[in-house]
Design a protein around this motif. Sequence first.
Motif, mmCIF file in Angstrom:
data_model
loop_
_atom_site.group_PDB
_atom_site.id
_atom_site.type_symbol
_atom_site.label_atom_id
_atom_site.label_comp_id
_atom_site.label_asym_id
_atom_site.label_seq_id
_atom_site.Cartn_x
_atom_site.Cartn_y
_atom_site.Cartn_z
ATOM 1 N N THR A 6 21.427 42.224 39.019
ATOM 2 C CA THR A 6 22.441 42.927 38.169
ATOM 3 C C THR A 6 23.196 43.491 39.203
ATOM 4 O O THR A 6 24.543 43.693 39.027
ATOM 5 C CB THR A 6 21.699 43.928 37.401
ATOM 6 N N TYR A 9 25.970 41.059 40.118
ATOM 7 C CA TYR A 9 26.842 40.853 39.266
ATOM 8 C C TYR A 9 27.995 41.871 39.171
ATOM 9 O O TYR A 9 29.238 41.219 38.994
ATOM 10 C CB TYR A 9 25.989 40.739 37.897
ATOM 11 N N GLN A 10 27.597 42.991 39.170
ATOM 12 C CA GLN A 10 28.382 44.037 39.027
ATOM 13 C C GLN A 10 29.387 44.182 40.149
ATOM 14 O O GLN A 10 30.819 44.577 40.007
ATOM 15 C CB GLN A 10 27.787 45.605 38.979
ATOM 16 N N TYR A 13 31.843 41.282 39.490
ATOM 17 C CA TYR A 13 32.709 41.615 38.308
ATOM 18 C C TYR A 13 33.753 42.607 38.681
ATOM 19 O O TYR A 13 34.934 42.585 38.185
ATOM 20 C CB TYR A 13 31.839 42.058 37.217
ATOM 21 N N SER A 14 33.515 43.397 39.753
ATOM 22 C CA SER A 14 34.644 44.478 40.232
ATOM 23 C C SER A 14 35.751 44.026 41.010
ATOM 24 O O SER A 14 36.527 44.375 40.955
ATOM 25 C CB SER A 14 33.672 45.549 40.999
ATOM 26 N N HIS A 17 36.875 40.618 37.837
ATOM 27 C CA HIS A 17 37.207 41.261 36.112
ATOM 28 C C HIS A 17 37.105 40.183 35.270
ATOM 29 O O HIS A 17 37.846 40.065 34.318
ATOM 30 C CB HIS A 17 38.714 41.445 36.240
ATOM 31 N N SER A 18 36.106 39.141 35.343
ATOM 32 C CA SER A 18 35.795 38.081 34.513
ATOM 33 C C SER A 18 34.413 37.759 34.307
ATOM 34 O O SER A 18 33.557 37.909 35.356
ATOM 35 C CB SER A 18 36.508 36.776 34.924
ATOM 36 N N THR A 19 33.561 38.240 33.349
ATOM 37 C CA THR A 19 32.328 37.928 33.071
ATOM 38 C C THR A 19 31.717 36.317 33.429
ATOM 39 O O THR A 19 30.861 36.369 34.089
ATOM 40 C CB THR A 19 31.921 38.324 31.631
ATOM 41 N N ASN A 20 32.567 35.645 32.927
ATOM 42 C CA ASN A 20 32.040 34.104 33.355
ATOM 43 C C ASN A 20 32.024 33.921 34.827
ATOM 44 O O ASN A 20 31.191 33.465 35.286
ATOM 45 C CB ASN A 20 33.067 33.066 32.543
ATOM 46 N N ALA A 22 32.087 36.207 37.455
ATOM 47 C CA ALA A 22 31.199 36.969 37.771
ATOM 48 C C ALA A 22 29.672 36.271 37.857
ATOM 49 O O ALA A 22 29.004 36.343 38.703
ATOM 50 C CB ALA A 22 31.103 38.313 37.328
ATOM 51 N N GLU A 23 29.469 35.648 36.777
ATOM 52 C CA GLU A 23 28.031 35.255 36.510
ATOM 53 C C GLU A 23 27.845 34.027 37.436
ATOM 54 O O GLU A 23 26.958 33.925 38.147
ATOM 55 C CB GLU A 23 27.640 34.795 35.258
ATOM 56 N N THR A 26 27.744 35.101 41.265
ATOM 57 C CA THR A 26 26.543 35.755 41.368
ATOM 58 C C THR A 26 25.450 34.856 41.632
ATOM 59 O O THR A 26 24.659 34.890 42.623
ATOM 60 C CB THR A 26 26.037 36.698 40.091
#
Length: 160
Positions: A6, A9-10, A13-14, A17-20, A22-23, A26
């Motif tokens: 987690t 991931y954060q 993402y920082s 700025h994209s969830t996909n 960033a996943e 990660t």
Amino acid sequence: MNKYNTYLYQVAYSVLHSTNDAEDLTQEALLKIYASLPQYQHQGFKTWITRITVNKAIDYKRSRERKREQLSDEPELLLPMELTKTVEDEVMYKHRRQRIREYLDEIPDNYRDVLVAFYIEDKSYQEIAVEQGVTLKTVESKLYRAKQWIRKHWREDEWR
């Protein structure tokens, strides 16, 4: 992995700025961390894994920006890649690309620059403002006016 997933991931993402993105990043970072464990020097584990993740995110972002720069030279390449099965499909595809290029040429320069920067190059209002030497409000106004211009001058059935 369970302890830091987690957190990493954060971190990703920082930067992205994209969830996909960033996943995906990660997972790549976790693989890189695992593969690099023999080189770890037992000094600040969390700092070490954060640095790996940030570096991977920055590299990813740079490669994505290079691809966008190449695309912005030929906006028609943003059309969905279709598998052309017939000569007719190929002709229609080329015709559509030409029409998009013509439509973009019709847009007034001050609007076109902002539209391309925002929608094609995926730049933020802030980035556009800095590049063009204008205020954030000016960028917002130009985008709004560009959309109004498009609505007034283009009919959807002409370019679809």
